[in-house]
Design a protein around this motif. Structure first.
Motif, PDB file in Angstrom:
ATOM      1  N   ILE A  96       0.837  -1.191   0.000  1.00 38.84           N
ATOM      2  CA  ILE A  96       0.000   0.000   0.000  1.00 38.84           C
ATOM      3  C   ILE A  96       0.877   1.247   0.000  1.00 38.84           C
ATOM      4  N   TYR A  97       0.485   2.229  -0.744  1.00 38.80           N
ATOM      5  CA  TYR A  97       1.185   3.512  -0.808  1.00 38.80           C
ATOM      6  C   TYR A  97       2.654   3.341  -1.175  1.00 38.80           C
ATOM      7  N   GLY A  98       2.972   2.257  -1.831  1.00 37.48           N
ATOM      8  CA  GLY A  98       4.337   2.051  -2.269  1.00 37.48           C
ATOM      9  C   GLY A  98       5.335   1.851  -1.154  1.00 37.48           C
ATOM     10  N   LEU A  99       4.855   1.764   0.076  1.00 40.13           N
ATOM     11  CA  LEU A  99       5.757   1.779   1.220  1.00 40.13           C
ATOM     12  C   LEU A  99       5.560   0.616   2.174  1.00 40.13           C
ATOM     13  N   TYR A 100       4.342   0.197   2.352  1.00 40.42           N
ATOM     14  CA  TYR A 100       4.026  -0.725   3.439  1.00 40.42           C
ATOM     15  C   TYR A 100       3.264  -1.940   2.936  1.00 40.42           C
ATOM     16  N   ALA A 101       3.312  -3.004   3.736  1.00 39.73           N
ATOM     17  CA  ALA A 101       2.549  -4.216   3.450  1.00 39.73           C
ATOM     18  C   ALA A 101       1.395  -4.321   4.442  1.00 39.73           C
ATOM     19  N   CYS A 102       0.330  -4.975   4.017  1.00 38.77           N
ATOM     20  CA  CYS A 102      -0.788  -5.269   4.904  1.00 38.77           C
ATOM     21  C   CYS A 102      -1.061  -6.759   4.863  1.00 38.77           C
ATOM     22  N   PHE A 103      -1.280  -7.346   6.043  1.00 43.03           N
ATOM     23  CA  PHE A 103      -1.453  -8.789   6.196  1.00 43.03           C
ATOM     24  C   PHE A 103      -2.922  -9.126   6.417  1.00 43.03           C
ATOM     25  N   ASN A 104      -3.455  -9.941   5.513  1.00 43.03           N
ATOM     26  CA  ASN A 104      -4.850 -10.389   5.601  1.00 43.03           C
ATOM     27  C   ASN A 104      -4.895 -11.906   5.582  1.00 43.03           C
ATOM     28  N   ILE A 105      -6.023 -12.457   6.052  1.00 46.46           N
ATOM     29  CA  ILE A 105      -6.224 -13.900   6.057  1.00 46.46           C
ATOM     30  C   ILE A 105      -7.491 -14.210   5.279  1.00 46.46           C
ATOM     31  N   SER A 106      -7.377 -15.087   4.294  1.00 45.63           N
ATOM     32  CA  SER A 106      -8.543 -15.418   3.474  1.00 45.63           C
ATOM     33  C   SER A 106      -9.556 -16.215   4.294  1.00 45.63           C
ATOM     34  N   CYS A 107     -10.833 -15.930   4.015  1.00 44.77           N
ATOM     35  CA  CYS A 107     -11.937 -16.602   4.697  1.00 44.77           C
ATOM     36  C   CYS A 107     -12.870 -17.219   3.660  1.00 44.77           C
ATOM     37  N   LEU A 108     -13.854 -17.966   4.169  1.00 45.16           N
ATOM     38  CA  LEU A 108     -14.907 -18.536   3.319  1.00 45.16           C
ATOM     39  C   LEU A 108     -14.335 -19.584   2.359  1.00 45.16           C
TER      40      LEU A 108
END
Length: 218
Positions: A96-108
Motif C-alpha cells: 500500500i502507498y508504495g511503502l508498506y505491506a498489509c497482512f490479511n487472512i482469506s476466509c470462506l
DNA sequence: ATAAGGATGACCT
DNA sequence: GGTCATCCTTATA
C-alpha cells in the motif's frame, strides 16, 4: 540454547512454542466478520531465522465479497486478489502507498472472496528483533512496534514477495495463528479505518482501551 | 496537516 | 500498448 523458548516475554500469555498448533482450516471457513471477531486474542507467530516472533491480535477488520466496495474483491477476481478467491486460511498480502505491506487472512470456502485484515498486535516474543526490524531504538515503547497494519508487517518481517499466498494452517509454516485461551474483555466495534467507500459499515473490531490498538482507540 | 512512494486497475487508444 | 486517479499507511511538520 540458554533459555527455553517457551515463556512469553510479555505478561499474560500462556503461549507455549513447544506445543503450538495452528488454528485449523475450518476456523477460517466462515464469514469474515465472524473470523475477525474470533481472531482477537489469538497469537500470530512468525518463524524467523533468529527465533519466533509473536504477538497477540488486538485489532482486526473484516472485508467482505464483491458487494463490499472497500474490499479488494469489489471489482472481481484479478491477479492481485486471487488469494481471496482461494481456500480459507491463506495469507493475502498487498502493498500500500508504495511503502508498506498489509497482512490479511482469506476466509470462506474456495471461490468465495473475503478476508480479515490484521491491524494491530501486542508484541509477546522477539521484541528486540521487532525493534530492529522497525528501525527503532531501545527507548521506543512496546505499543509503537505493531500498532498498525504496516507496522506489524515491518516488525514481523512479513512481505508480499515472501509471504503472499502462504497456507497459515500448516504446522511447519513460516506464519501461523495460535489459540491462547485469552480473555478478551470488552470488544469494541466501529467503522473501518482509512476507507472512503462503505465507510459506515461496522466491521472493525478491537480490544477496548488496549495500548497497542492503532489510531483512535475509542 | 501532509508528503512520501509504487503498484494496481480502470479506461482509453 | 499508454495514462491516470486511487490507495485497508506512516512519520514528519
Amino acid at each position: 540454547m540458554t533459555k527455553p523458548a517457551r515463556e512469553a516475554e510479555h505478561a499474560g500469555s500462556t503461549f507455549d512454542l513447544t506445543t503450538w498448533r495452528p488454528l485449523p482450516r475450518e476456523f477460517f471457513d466462515a464469514p469474515p466478520e465472524q473470523v475477525a471477531r474470533l481472531l482477537l486474542g489469538k497469537i500470530l507467530v512468525r518463524r524467523g531465522r533468529g527465533g519466533p516472533l509473536a504477538g497477540r491480535i488486538v485489532e482486526t477488520e473484516a472485508y467482505l465479497g464483491e458487494h463490499d466496495a472497500a474490499a479488494h474483491a469489489a471489482s472481481g477476481r484479478t491477479a492481485r486478489n486471487a488469494v481471496l478467491y482461494g481456500p480459507p486460511g491463506h495469507a493475502y498480502i498487498y502493498n500500500i502507498y508504495g511503502l508498506y505491506a498489509c497482512f490479511n487472512i482469506s476466509c470462506l470456502p474456495e471461490g468465495v472472496p473475503g478476508c480479515v485484515l490484521v491491524r494491530a498486535l501486542e508484541p509477546l516474543q522477539g521484541i528486540a528483533e521487532m525493534r530492529r526490524n522497525r528501525g527503532l531504538n531501545g527507548s521506543a515503547g512496546i505499543h509503537q512496534l505493531t500498532s498498525g497494519p504496516g507496522k506489524l508487517c515491518q516488525a514481523l518481517d512479513i512481505s508480499r514477495a515472501e509471504d503472499n499466498g502462504l497456507d497459515l494452517t500448516r504446522a511447519d509454516g513460516r506464519l501461523g495463528l495460535v489459540e491462547d485461551n485469552f480473555q478478551c474483555g470488552e470488544i469494541r466495534v466501529t467503522p473501518r479505518v482509512g476507507i472512503s467507500r462503505a465507510a459506515d459499515w461496522p466491521l472493525r473490531f478491537f480490544l477496548a482501551g488496549h495500548d497497542c490498538v492503532s489510531g483512535r482507540r475509542g
